[in-house]
Design an enzyme around this catalytic site. Structure first.
Site, short mmCIF file in Angstrom:
data_model
loop_
_atom_site.label_atom_id
_atom_site.label_comp_id
_atom_site.label_asym_id
_atom_site.label_seq_id
_atom_site.Cartn_x
_atom_site.Cartn_y
_atom_site.Cartn_z
N GLU A 245 60.15 19.69 52.58
CA GLU A 245 61.21 20.18 53.47
C GLU A 245 61.58 19.02 54.37
O GLU A 245 60.81 18.67 55.27
CB GLU A 245 60.69 21.36 54.31
CG GLU A 245 60.22 22.55 53.51
CD GLU A 245 61.36 23.24 52.79
OE1 GLU A 245 62.48 23.28 53.32
OE2 GLU A 245 61.13 23.73 51.67
N CYS A 279 65.78 20.11 62.20
CA CYS A 279 66.16 19.63 60.87
C CYS A 279 67.57 20.07 60.49
O CYS A 279 68.34 19.34 59.91
CB CYS A 279 65.16 20.11 59.83
SG CYS A 279 64.96 21.90 59.77
P1 NAD Z 1 57.39 12.40 59.71
O1 NAD Z 1 57.83 12.33 58.31
O2 NAD Z 1 57.27 11.17 60.49
O3 NAD Z 1 55.93 13.11 59.78
C1 NAD Z 1 55.70 14.37 59.25
C2 NAD Z 1 54.21 14.54 58.99
O4 NAD Z 1 53.81 13.67 57.93
C3 NAD Z 1 53.32 14.19 60.16
O5 NAD Z 1 52.27 15.11 60.25
C4 NAD Z 1 52.81 12.81 59.80
O6 NAD Z 1 51.58 12.47 60.40
C5 NAD Z 1 52.65 12.95 58.31
N1 NAD Z 1 52.65 11.70 57.54
C6 NAD Z 1 53.15 10.48 57.88
N2 NAD Z 1 52.95 9.60 56.88
C7 NAD Z 1 52.32 10.26 55.89
C8 NAD Z 1 51.86 9.90 54.58
N3 NAD Z 1 52.03 8.66 54.11
N4 NAD Z 1 51.28 10.84 53.82
C9 NAD Z 1 51.14 12.10 54.27
N5 NAD Z 1 51.54 12.51 55.50
C10 NAD Z 1 52.13 11.60 56.30
O7 NAD Z 1 58.36 13.44 60.41
P2 NAD Z 1 58.43 13.81 61.96
O8 NAD Z 1 59.03 12.69 62.71
O9 NAD Z 1 57.12 14.36 62.40
O10 NAD Z 1 59.46 15.06 61.93
C11 NAD Z 1 60.84 14.93 61.99
C12 NAD Z 1 61.45 15.03 60.61
O11 NAD Z 1 61.09 16.28 60.00
C13 NAD Z 1 62.98 15.04 60.66
O12 NAD Z 1 63.49 14.22 59.64
C14 NAD Z 1 63.34 16.51 60.40
O13 NAD Z 1 64.61 16.69 59.87
C15 NAD Z 1 62.25 16.92 59.46
N6 NAD Z 1 62.08 18.38 59.46
C16 NAD Z 1 62.49 19.08 58.35
C17 NAD Z 1 62.38 20.47 58.35
C18 NAD Z 1 62.84 21.30 57.16
O14 NAD Z 1 62.50 22.48 57.10
N7 NAD Z 1 63.60 20.76 56.22
C19 NAD Z 1 61.86 21.13 59.46
C20 NAD Z 1 61.45 20.37 60.56
C21 NAD Z 1 61.56 18.99 60.55
#
Ligand code: NAD
Length: 510
Positions: A245, A279
């Protein structure tokens, strides 16, 4: 000042992270980063717990989540305190964006999962000698990796679905909001969730990667496109399913016949709530020329009236951390340098601390600018004047993303016709940023905004393996196609194909 920052390692070489309040800068907590060895142990404990849990009835599982809902309502103020401390968001927004949908998800899946996941008898069109059942088997241990922008609901919703489906869960929340995830896990434990069914592992990307490596059976990931791509690659290597997502660049189309007041209010809410850190935030508006001036005027007036001072009643909180603010500021500055005009906002808010940016409306923007083609994730609303709805649709689809979209028109049929032409994961008509909350409906992105869906029947079933069980009805000594293969069988089969597919008998196979 970053809100999450590394501390020097412990004497035995363990990494640690510290988290601060984005408004006051006060230190909230310090956590040891969970390493791969600990994640592996957690998966082992989860497997043992899941075996017993999968034998629980849906009613008994549901009772745990209904108790959790009661507990959540009773202690909503302290849960809100935690979320507000980690995000800086207003209490009202926290109540309706985190607590309310959490109650709904607990209640909905506690009551509906049994119906959605019960065994189904399937009538077969061809194999009339067989009886077929479809059984939804839990996958085992699900890794749930979540972002910071909805720290309670983004953890709770996938976890409740995975658990109701009979799985155990390893939750890896964002390193930016570890406390809220812990509060959620404690709530479920107090509600009677058996030990080790939901374990929280704390840390950053390294811990998230460890969860994927540790032999879990599925990953439910919510986060950015760039991390989602890495997660998808790792899941591909491990040959485990994942839902991704991801981010978006949601477009809103305002038709000439739109209710101006509702459209302007919807655009401002869609773009600004959660300080734009959502998001499915409205990040581009295409308004038909005939009402563009009146619409823009209303939007600007509403945005100018938004309040940001956290010492008083306020609408918009801060950015969660400096990196996010700098990214938004850079997009706005680059757009202005390339010819965009700021109608309101456009700069850091003065006198409110390090993490506030004024809610901003831009015009004269083009699709060459990052503000129109990259996710912004901040309180910025670019407005584009278009000739007609066809041009609006063409521009709305001119994106690598495709999470959500919305259309404002008084003619609902026209709204639906426009929705069908949009390559967006979901579309709302005369509303914005709402579809994630409709739990009956699958939610997920198109294009780079995601892979797979959460919520709805298909989302819940995605936490299971749909296992067909085929039962022979009559117990004949042998099936026709079993050995030996003979020329006579070949001829009879050719005739059988003719009668079944090339004569009116094929009507019975439809
Ligand atoms: P991010 O991708 O930086 O991090 C998300 C999660 O992934 C965190 O828990 C992080 O620690 C983990 N992570 C980071 N690197 C990783 C790896 N290599 N392997 C596994 N896990 C890893 O995102 P963010 O900054 O926390 O959140 C914001 C983003 O999330 C925005 O782009 C937003 O649009 C998106 N988002 C999408 C939805 C949806 O339902 N489509 C909902 C909420 C947020």
């Amino acid at each position: 000042m970053a809100i999450v920052e590394p501390l020097p390692p412990t004497d035995d070489g363990r990494r640690q992270l510290q988290v601060r309040n984005p408004i006051t800068n006060e230190i909230l907590e310090q956590n040891l980063v969970t390493n791969l060895a600990e994640v592996l142990e957690a998966v082992e404990r989860a497997r043992a717990a899941q075996e017993a849990w999968s034998a629980w009835s849906f009613k008994a599982r549901g009772a745990v989540f209904l108790r959790a809902m009661e507990l959540l309502i009773a202690r909503r103020e302290s849960v809100i305190d935690h979320i507000v401390a980690e995000t800086g968001r207003s209490r009202l927004e926290t109540l309706f964006m985190e607590i309310f949908p959490a109650c709904d998800a607990l209640h909905f899946f506690a009551n509906r999962a049994g119906k959605i996941l019960k065994d189904r008898t399937v009538s077969l069109h061809l194999m009339k000698m067989k009886k077929a059942k479809l059984v939804y088997q839990p996958l085992g241990v699900v890794g749930v990796i979540t972002p910071w922008n909805g720290p309670f609901i983004m953890c709770l919703n996938p976890c409740v679905q995975a658990l109701m489906a009979g799985n155990a869960v390893l939750l890896k929340p964002s390193e930016v909001t570890p406390g809220t995830a812990r509060v959620f896990a404690e709530l479920l434990q107090e509600a009677g969730l058996p030990e080790n069914l939901l374990q929280v592992v704390q840390g950053d990307g390294e811990t998230g990667a460890a969860v994927i490596e540790a032999g879990v059976d599925k990953i439910s990931f919510t986060g950015s496109v760039s991390t989602g791509r890495k997660v998808g690659e790792s899941c591909g290597r491990a040959l485990i399913p994942c839902t991704l997502e991801l981010g978006g660049k949601d477009a809103m189309i305002i038709c000439a016949d739109a209710d101006l007041e509702r459209a302007a209010g919807g655009a401002v809410f869609g773009a600004m709530f959660n300080n734009g850190q959502y998001c499915s935030s409205t990040e581009r508006v295409y308004v038909v020329d005939a009402i563009a001036d009146a619409f823009t005027e209303q939007v600007v007036a509403r945005v100018a009236a938004l309040r940001q001072d956290p010492d008083q009643e306020y609408d918009l909180g801060p950015f969660i951390f400096q990196r996010q603010l700098s990214k938004v500021e850079a997009q706005v500055d680059a757009a202005v340098s390339a010819g965009a005009k700021v109608l309101v906002g456009g700069r850091r808010a003065e006198g409110l601390g390090e993490h506030f940016f004024e809610p901003t409306v831009l015009v004269d923007v083009t699709h060459e600018m990052a503000i129109m083609c990259e996710e912004t994730f901040g309180p910025v609303l670019p407005i584009v004047r278009v000739r007609d709805e066809d041009e609006a649709i063409r521009l709305a689809n001119d994106t690598k993303y495709g999470l959500g979209a919305s259309v404002f028109t008084k003619d609902k049929k026209r709204g639906e016709a426009i929705a069908r032409r949009l390559r967006a994961g979901s579309v709302s008509i005369n509303d914005a940023a709402i579809t994630y909350g409709a739990l009956e409906l699958p939610f997920g992105g198109w294009n780079e905004s995601g892979v797979g869906q959460v919520n709805g029947e298909s989302g819940l079933r995605g936490y299971c393996h749909a296992q067909p069980i085929l039962i022979d009805r009559f117990g004949l000594a042998a099936e026709y196609v079993w050995f030996p293969y003979t020329a006579e069988k070949f001829e009879k089969l050719v005739k059988g194909i003719f009668w079944m597919f090339q004569t009116p008998l094929r009507w019975f196979l439809r």
